[in-house]
Design a protein around this motif. Structure first.
Motif, mmCIF file in Angstrom:
data_model
loop_
_atom_site.group_PDB
_atom_site.id
_atom_site.type_symbol
_atom_site.label_atom_id
_atom_site.label_comp_id
_atom_site.label_asym_id
_atom_site.label_seq_id
_atom_site.Cartn_x
_atom_site.Cartn_y
_atom_site.Cartn_z
ATOM 1 N N HIS A 185 0.833 -1.191 0.000
ATOM 2 C CA HIS A 185 0.000 0.000 0.000
ATOM 3 C C HIS A 185 0.878 1.254 0.000
ATOM 4 O O HIS A 185 2.022 1.225 0.472
ATOM 5 C CB HIS A 185 -0.926 0.002 1.218
ATOM 6 C CG HIS A 185 -2.270 0.595 0.923
ATOM 7 N ND1 HIS A 185 -3.219 -0.071 0.188
ATOM 8 C CD2 HIS A 185 -2.800 1.795 1.234
ATOM 9 C CE1 HIS A 185 -4.287 0.682 0.087
ATOM 10 N NE2 HIS A 185 -4.059 1.829 0.710
ATOM 11 N N ASP B 70 -8.381 2.451 -3.168
ATOM 12 C CA ASP B 70 -7.244 3.360 -3.103
ATOM 13 C C ASP B 70 -6.398 3.275 -4.361
ATOM 14 O O ASP B 70 -6.372 2.259 -5.064
ATOM 15 C CB ASP B 70 -6.380 3.047 -1.884
ATOM 16 C CG ASP B 70 -7.093 3.365 -0.578
ATOM 17 O OD1 ASP B 70 -8.059 4.162 -0.636
ATOM 18 O OD2 ASP B 70 -6.720 2.812 0.462
ATOM 19 N N SER B 71 -5.658 4.357 -4.613
ATOM 20 C CA SER B 71 -4.784 4.421 -5.767
ATOM 21 C C SER B 71 -3.543 5.210 -5.399
ATOM 22 O O SER B 71 -3.603 6.140 -4.598
ATOM 23 C CB SER B 71 -5.506 5.081 -6.950
ATOM 24 O OG SER B 71 -4.691 5.103 -8.095
#
Length: 413
Positions: A118, A153-154
């Protein structure tokens, strides 16, 4: 070549099956060592079937072969993918709790880490310190790609595409790798191929562009660490893996796609061959050829200047300084008014882009060929840069120049 492929415990482990296939199809002997956590994502049966070798993550299997020593000693290359935050930390601190970490400590050949995690984990100071430690000891650590992560998420943290990891691994073995990736974390939009302007349901005005140069640019940008968006007009070659593809046909469709894509792009490369004109009217039915009628007259109208519009929008959005690099391509021929470079310099002034890549085109030059010869002109007035060879080699030179230009100015906010 004997390769050890270490698989970390991240969801991106499924992509590593494609990387393993690339290694084996290239004739390499691959031993896969998955961490225990990674087997929750991809089982050992998959790795054994694809590699043709037995798979274990325990130092207590085949003890008589002393695998925890032998595998690292014998490996010509060790690749870790995905290299999770946990695995990077264990490697940096020299832990030896399983077969993979033991093998890393015994490595005598090159080691390549392909991180995936992440965004916050990748950007955490602890992870960055571990990466710097590994690099300082001679290991190669790729920058992760940017894009969609687990959930909604990105950001930076995606595993680089298998093709990019394979290319980096081969370059590392050949001693030609530069892992200070010039476009790491950047978003690059590239247009490629030739637009087609319809006359009627079966006919169109087009050009000779094959899309080979644009595709080669997309590969080079991807391998330089960028997240790549390819605006694909008509192409004779397939788009590369690991890039987002936006299909277009006409100049107007390309304009719409380019303006939308440029909104979040660090670099825009307009390498597509865009029609300057389109028919003023498009027939709903096929235009017939009849002996009792005059020859048809086709009225053309100008297509919008996409490159110039991109520059104007960029400048109006960032009046205080350049926030985006825009690169144009010029396919030129000389005439009585001037040679190729004279026309190209005039075009650079009109368009206002940062770099202009100039081809001398003709019926047997550039279009559809596998080689190219270009001159890169800069709006800053620096010396023209020549590049020639295969379109892959030319693309590498163009992407390298773009990286230099980006790193010579302040990064995007």
């Amino acid at each position: 070549m004997r390769i050890v492929l270490g698989v970390g415990g991240g969801i991106a482990a499924y992509k590593v099956a494609s990387l393993l296939r690339l290694f084996t199809e290239a004739g390499h002997d691959v031993t896969v060592i998955p961490t225990e956590a990674s087997t929750r994502f991809v089982g050992t049966a998959t790795w054994e079937a694809l590699s043709g070798n037995p798979v274990s993550n325990s130092v207590f299997d085949d003890v008589h072969q002393v695998n925890h020593v032998r595998l690292g000693h014998e490996a010509d290359l060790i690749v870790i993918a995905p290299a999770t935050a946990d695995l990077l930390a264990k490697a940096a601190t020299g832990q030896a709790g399983d077969l993979l970490t033991n093998t890393l400590l015994m490595a005598r050949g090159p080691v390549l880490f392909a991180p995936a995690m992440h965004t916050e984990m990748w950007q955490h100071p602890a992870t960055q310190a571990n990466v710097e430690t590994l690099r300082s000891r001679g290991s190669a650590v790729l920058e992760p790609a940017s894009g969609r992560l687990t959930g909604a998420d990105s950001g930076p943290g995606r595993l680089p595409e298998p093709d990019a990891i394979f290319d980096a691994a081969m370059a590392l073995v050949d001693g030609q790798a530069d892992f200070q990736l010039p476009l790491a974390g950047r978003i690059v939009t590239i247009s490629a191929g030739g637009t087609r302007e319809p006359l009627d349901p079966v006919r169109f005005l087009g050009n000779r562009s094959s899309g080979k140069q644009g595709v080669a640019l997309a590969v080079a940008a991807r391998n330089a660490g960028a997240t790549v968006r390819l605006l694909a007009a008509h192409m004779d070659v397939p788009p590369p893996s690991g890039v987002e593809v936006v299909p277009v046909e006409t100049a107007l469709q390309l304009r719409e796609a380019a303006l939308a894509a440029a909104a979040d792009s660090d670099v825009v490369i307009m390498s597509a061959a865009v029609a300057d004109f389109r028919p003023a009217a498009v027939s709903d039915t096929k235009i017939k050829k009849r002996d009792d009628r005059d020859d048809p007259v086709i009225t053309l109208v100008r297509n919008p200047d996409i490159l110039h519009e991109l520059v104007e929008r960029r400048n109006s959005a960032a009046p205080g300084g350049r926030q985006q690099l825009i690169v144009g391509f010029a396919a030129e021929t000389g005439d009585s008014d001037g040679d190729v470079l004279a026309h190209a310099r005039a075009k650079l002034q009109r368009k206002g882009c940062d770099l202009l890549v100039v081809n001398h085109v003709g019926t047997d030059k550039v279009f559809g060929q596998d080689t190219n010869s270009v001159v890169i002109l800069a709006r800053s007035g620096s010396e023209p840069q020549e590049a020639s060879g295969t379109k892959t080699e030319v693309s590498a030179a163009v992407i390298s120049r773009i990286g230099h230009e980006l790193n010579s100015v302040s990064p995007r906010a």
